[in-house]
Design a protein around this motif. Structure first.
Motif, PDB file in Angstrom:
ATOM      1  N   ILE A   2     -16.499 -16.581 -38.237  1.00 21.72           N
ATOM      2  CA  ILE A   2     -15.667 -17.372 -37.341  1.00 21.72           C
ATOM      3  C   ILE A   2     -14.212 -16.954 -37.561  1.00 21.72           C
ATOM      4  CG2 ILE A   2     -15.082 -19.718 -36.609  1.00 21.72           C
ATOM      5  CD1 ILE A   2     -18.083 -19.101 -36.474  1.00 21.72           C
ATOM      6  N   PRO A   3     -13.447 -16.771 -36.478  1.00 22.17           N
ATOM      7  CA  PRO A   3     -12.038 -16.415 -36.660  1.00 22.17           C
ATOM      8  C   PRO A   3     -11.277 -17.524 -37.378  1.00 22.17           C
ATOM      9  CG  PRO A   3     -12.717 -16.122 -34.359  1.00 22.17           C
ATOM     10  CD  PRO A   3     -13.822 -16.839 -35.053  1.00 22.17           C
ATOM     11  N   ALA A   5      -8.319 -20.258 -37.634  1.00 21.87           N
ATOM     12  CA  ALA A   5      -7.880 -21.175 -36.581  1.00 21.87           C
ATOM     13  C   ALA A   5      -6.648 -20.632 -35.847  1.00 21.87           C
ATOM     14  CB  ALA A   5      -7.569 -22.543 -37.181  1.00 21.87           C
ATOM     15  N   PHE A   6      -6.596 -20.915 -34.556  1.00 23.78           N
ATOM     16  CA  PHE A   6      -5.441 -20.507 -33.746  1.00 23.78           C
ATOM     17  C   PHE A   6      -5.274 -21.514 -32.614  1.00 23.78           C
ATOM     18  CE2 PHE A   6      -9.276 -18.332 -32.264  1.00 23.78           C
ATOM     19  CZ  PHE A   6      -9.305 -18.665 -30.918  1.00 23.78           C
ATOM     20  N   TYR A   8      -4.724 -22.074 -28.598  1.00 25.35           N
ATOM     21  CA  TYR A   8      -5.188 -21.358 -27.410  1.00 25.35           C
ATOM     22  C   TYR A   8      -4.444 -21.865 -26.186  1.00 25.35           C
ATOM     23  CZ  TYR A   8      -8.569 -20.180 -23.661  1.00 25.35           C
ATOM     24  OH  TYR A   8      -9.177 -19.736 -22.517  1.00 25.35           O
ATOM     25  N   ARG A  10      -3.756 -20.886 -21.922  1.00 21.81           N
ATOM     26  CA  ARG A  10      -4.304 -20.109 -20.822  1.00 21.81           C
ATOM     27  C   ARG A  10      -3.182 -19.848 -19.819  1.00 21.81           C
ATOM     28  NH1 ARG A  10      -9.394 -23.232 -19.014  1.00 21.81           N
ATOM     29  NH2 ARG A  10     -10.469 -22.359 -20.830  1.00 21.81           N
ATOM     30  N   LEU A  31      -5.223 -12.284 -24.921  1.00 24.47           N
ATOM     31  CA  LEU A  31      -6.688 -12.198 -24.894  1.00 24.47           C
ATOM     32  C   LEU A  31      -7.108 -11.866 -23.467  1.00 24.47           C
ATOM     33  CD1 LEU A  31      -9.494 -12.821 -26.286  1.00 24.47           C
ATOM     34  CD2 LEU A  31      -9.232 -15.132 -25.371  1.00 24.47           C
ATOM     35  N   GLY A  34     -11.448  -9.622 -24.666  1.00 25.99           N
ATOM     36  CA  GLY A  34     -11.645 -10.026 -26.063  1.00 25.99           C
ATOM     37  C   GLY A  34     -12.560  -9.127 -26.867  1.00 25.99           C
ATOM     38  N   VAL A  38     -11.453 -10.037 -30.469  1.00 23.12           N
ATOM     39  CA  VAL A  38     -12.299 -11.061 -31.115  1.00 23.12           C
ATOM     40  C   VAL A  38     -13.053 -10.496 -32.337  1.00 23.12           C
ATOM     41  CG1 VAL A  38     -14.235 -12.658 -30.786  1.00 23.12           C
ATOM     42  CG2 VAL A  38     -12.432 -12.526 -29.059  1.00 23.12           C
ATOM     43  N   PRO A  39     -13.637  -9.282 -32.256  1.00 21.97           N
ATOM     44  CA  PRO A  39     -14.260  -8.744 -33.480  1.00 21.97           C
ATOM     45  C   PRO A  39     -13.268  -8.612 -34.642  1.00 21.97           C
ATOM     46  CG  PRO A  39     -15.029  -7.525 -31.577  1.00 21.97           C
ATOM     47  CD  PRO A  39     -13.920  -8.436 -31.085  1.00 21.97           C
ATOM     48  N   LYS A  42     -12.735 -12.040 -36.034  1.00 21.60           N
ATOM     49  CA  LYS A  42     -13.883 -12.530 -36.809  1.00 21.60           C
ATOM     50  C   LYS A  42     -13.908 -11.916 -38.207  1.00 21.60           C
ATOM     51  CE  LYS A  42     -17.839 -12.950 -34.713  1.00 21.60           C
ATOM     52  NZ  LYS A  42     -19.016 -12.625 -33.851  1.00 21.60           N
ATOM     53  N   ASP A  53      -4.595 -16.513 -23.226  1.00 23.04           N
ATOM     54  CA  ASP A  53      -5.747 -16.009 -22.479  1.00 23.04           C
ATOM     55  C   ASP A  53      -5.324 -15.633 -21.061  1.00 23.04           C
ATOM     56  OD1 ASP A  53      -8.168 -15.442 -21.344  1.00 23.04           O
ATOM     57  OD2 ASP A  53      -9.113 -17.377 -21.770  1.00 23.04           O
TER      58      ASP A  53
ATOM     59  N   MET B   1     -10.089 -28.583 -27.846  1.00 25.44           N
ATOM     60  CA  MET B   1      -9.933 -28.446 -26.396  1.00 25.44           C
ATOM     61  C   MET B   1     -11.242 -28.848 -25.713  1.00 25.44           C
ATOM     62  SD  MET B   1      -8.985 -25.020 -24.261  1.00 25.44           S
ATOM     63  CE  MET B   1      -9.177 -24.997 -22.486  1.00 25.44           C
ATOM     64  N   GLU B  17     -13.091 -26.586 -31.100  1.00 26.82           N
ATOM     65  CA  GLU B  17     -11.974 -25.796 -31.613  1.00 26.82           C
ATOM     66  C   GLU B  17     -11.909 -24.495 -30.812  1.00 26.82           C
ATOM     67  OE1 GLU B  17     -10.686 -25.152 -35.841  1.00 26.82           O
ATOM     68  OE2 GLU B  17     -12.726 -25.856 -36.174  1.00 26.82           O
ATOM     69  N   PRO B  18     -10.710 -23.980 -30.532  1.00 29.61           N
ATOM     70  CA  PRO B  18     -10.614 -22.725 -29.768  1.00 29.61           C
ATOM     71  C   PRO B  18     -11.374 -21.568 -30.423  1.00 29.61           C
ATOM     72  CG  PRO B  18      -8.463 -23.774 -29.876  1.00 29.61           C
ATOM     73  CD  PRO B  18      -9.376 -24.568 -30.775  1.00 29.61           C
ATOM     74  N   ARG B  19     -11.527 -21.613 -31.746  1.00 24.10           N
ATOM     75  CA  ARG B  19     -12.205 -20.483 -32.401  1.00 24.10           C
ATOM     76  C   ARG B  19     -13.732 -20.570 -32.338  1.00 24.10           C
ATOM     77  NH1 ARG B  19     -11.559 -21.296 -38.862  1.00 24.10           N
ATOM     78  NH2 ARG B  19     -11.652 -23.559 -38.969  1.00 24.10           N
ATOM     79  N   LEU B  21     -17.251 -19.877 -31.242  1.00 26.11           N
ATOM     80  CA  LEU B  21     -17.872 -18.804 -30.473  1.00 26.11           C
ATOM     81  C   LEU B  21     -18.851 -19.408 -29.470  1.00 26.11           C
ATOM     82  CD1 LEU B  21     -18.665 -16.478 -33.509  1.00 26.11           C
ATOM     83  CD2 LEU B  21     -16.704 -16.317 -31.960  1.00 26.11           C
ATOM     84  N   GLN B  24     -22.185 -20.143 -30.952  1.00 26.31           N
ATOM     85  CA  GLN B  24     -22.191 -21.382 -31.752  1.00 26.31           C
ATOM     86  C   GLN B  24     -22.303 -22.596 -30.843  1.00 26.31           C
ATOM     87  OE1 GLN B  24     -18.287 -20.826 -33.712  1.00 26.31           O
ATOM     88  NE2 GLN B  24     -19.147 -22.290 -35.183  1.00 26.31           N
ATOM     89  N   SER B  42     -21.164  -7.800 -32.368  1.00 29.49           N
ATOM     90  CA  SER B  42     -21.383  -7.250 -31.018  1.00 29.49           C
ATOM     91  C   SER B  42     -22.074  -5.894 -31.005  1.00 29.49           C
ATOM     92  CB  SER B  42     -20.102  -7.231 -30.182  1.00 29.49           C
ATOM     93  OG  SER B  42     -19.077  -6.507 -30.801  1.00 29.49           O
ATOM     94  N   THR B  60     -19.318 -12.596 -29.217  1.00 32.41           N
ATOM     95  CA  THR B  60     -18.011 -11.975 -29.039  1.00 32.41           C
ATOM     96  C   THR B  60     -17.286 -12.590 -27.839  1.00 32.41           C
ATOM     97  OG1 THR B  60     -18.917  -9.999 -30.051  1.00 32.41           O
ATOM     98  CG2 THR B  60     -16.842  -9.700 -28.956  1.00 32.41           C
ATOM     99  N   GLN B  65     -13.422 -19.379 -23.427  1.00 31.97           N
ATOM    100  CA  GLN B  65     -13.411 -18.384 -22.345  1.00 31.97           C
ATOM    101  C   GLN B  65     -14.501 -18.679 -21.307  1.00 31.97           C
ATOM    102  OE1 GLN B  65     -13.582 -14.886 -25.199  1.00 31.97           O
ATOM    103  NE2 GLN B  65     -12.224 -14.013 -23.665  1.00 31.97           N
TER     104      GLN B  65
END
Lengths: 274, 152
Positions: A2-3, A5-6, A8, A10, A31, A34, A38-39, A42, A53, B1, B17-19, B21, B24, B42, B60, B65
């Motif tokens: 999981i990345p 926290a950030f 976001y 748009r 973004l 991604g 995103v990889p 992660k 975004d 969000m 949470e924005p993160r 996936l 998930q 990916s 990914t 999104q």
């Protein structure tokens, strides 16, 4: 995985995205599809605190005939570059190279602008657009500017874009019937190229871009100079590694990469000359 | 969000949470565990789903999104009465699976492939499934299943 926290946000337009970049400075990343960012997030190799975004800025997805060149919106997905009838007619090398990016699932999400702005020398499209003499359009708070592909790549994953600039369009000269070939050497399907070559030729004019032959995509200028002065393909291809400074990694030594560049350039130019 | 994603025809709204996936969100928020996580980078394609009708790797894609989008997972492929989707039936009839871990992603990628190219050659099937790894079958029967589905 999981990345970190950030926050976001748009953007609904290029202008809004640029304003958000100005507001958040170096902490923010754009973004698009991604599929490069995103990889990295992660794996915690990138930890931007804000993601802007732009994936819904639909007016940046297009392929248009603009007279002497084709204009491609930065948010055009690889799949749409691959399948564009306009590109098939006027810049078939780019459409074909796009079909080698990742796999179909990746090409449904990844965008040409995202790939170029990521500035990965191992990616297919930076070297291909470099070989084709493309120009990129960047939009910032004070308007737009054109950046030649040859001036865009400044280091590994580093481009000439300022922190508050957005890549909006890619302008690729029409190939006007030039022969072309894209050679990608890898060990597994869907992988990055160990070395790749994008080449076109029309008589004594040519362009040869090298994938994964240094910290930036490489234009094999010595090869084109040799072709221009009348050298045959074998003699020109022998110069393919002269402009490159490749690195060794798990897949290949420096010498092996140089060898691959010469062999693949020979194959590409032979096909492009046929 | 707060996001809303329509999955297999049902709208699901959640505060994420924005993160988060997308995979998930599908597995943990919505509870649909047919979509597997394999490599999580990916590469392997086990997490393939359809996002607005096209195969993508849901490990990914961020859930934010997919806000407002329509997702189909393997659970959404069979008919309400349990009749298998033709691609699922073709995998069964052609022994296109052994352990089954890659199968949901294979089925989603293969149906997306046929939507774009209804009559592929065997080579086009092999290239079209390059984003999906199977460690059991050697791919032969998977390709056979996709060809059989395309012909039926």
């Amino acid at each position: 995985m999981i990345p970190a926290a950030f926050d976001y946000v748009r953007a609904s337009s290029a202008e809004e995205a640029i304003a958000l970049l100005g507001q958040h400075g170096d902490e923010a990343k754009l973004l698009a599809g991604g599929h490069s960012l995103v990889p990295l997030m992660k794996l915690r190799l990138a930890q931007p605190s804000v993601l802007v975004d732009i994936g819904r800025v639909n007016d940046l997805s297009y392929v248009r005939d603009a007279g002497d060149h084709i204009a491609i919106g930065a948010l055009t997905r690889h799949m749409d570059v691959e399948n564009s009838p306009v590109l098939a007619e006027h810049v078939p090398l780019l459409a074909h190279a796009a079909s080698h990016v990742g796999d179909p699932q990746v090409r449904h999400r990844g965008t040409i602008g995202g790939s170029l702005a990521h500035a990965d020398p191992a990616s297919d499209l930076p070297a291909t657009t470099l070989a084709l003499g493309a120009t990129y359009v960047a939009q910032g708070p004070n308007g737009t500017r054109e950046i030649a592909a040859a001036d865009f790549y400044q280091g590994y994953l580093t481009s000439a874009l300022e922190a508050d600039e957005l890549l909006t369009e890619i302008r690729v000269p029409k190939m006007n019937g030039a022969g072309w070939s894209f050679q990608k050497f890898n060990r597994r399907a869907q992988d990055w190229a160990i070395v790749g070559v994008a080449a076109w030729r029309r008589g004594t004019e040519s362009g040869v871009g090298l994938v994964n032959m240094g910290s930036v995509p490489v234009l094999a200028a010595a090869v084109s100079a040799a072709i221009a002065s009348g050298a045959d393909v074998a003699d020109a291809a022998a110069l393919a590694a002269d402009d490159a400074d490749p690195q060794a990694d798990l897949n290949a030594s420096v010498e092996y990469r140089q060898h691959l560049a010469r062999v693949l350039t020979g194959r590409a130019l032979s096909a492009a000359s046929a | 969000m707060e996001i809303t994603v329509t999955i297999n025809g049902t709208a699901h709204t959640a505060d994420v949470e924005p993160r988060t996936l997308l995979v998930q969100f599908i597995r943990e928020n919505v509870g649909l565990t047919g979509t597997n996580i394999g490599c999580d980078t990916s590469s392997c394609g086990a997490c393939s789903i359809h996002l607005d009708g096209e195969a993508v790797k849901s490990c990914t894609v961020l859930a934010v999104q997919a806000d407002g989008a329509a997702v189909t997972t393997i659970e959404g492929m069979a008919a309400a009465d349990g009749t298998l989707h033709p691609m699922q039936a073709a995998f069964m009839e052609n022994h296109g699976l052994q352990c089954g871990y890659c199968t949901p992603g294979m089925v989603m990628a293969a149906t997306s492939l046929l939507a774009e190219n209804p009559s592929p050659t065997e080579e086009e099937v092999r290239i079209g499934l390059e984003g999906n790894l199977c460690r059991c079958t050697g791919y032969h029967n998977i390709v056979k299943a996709v060809m059989a589905c395309a012909e039926s």
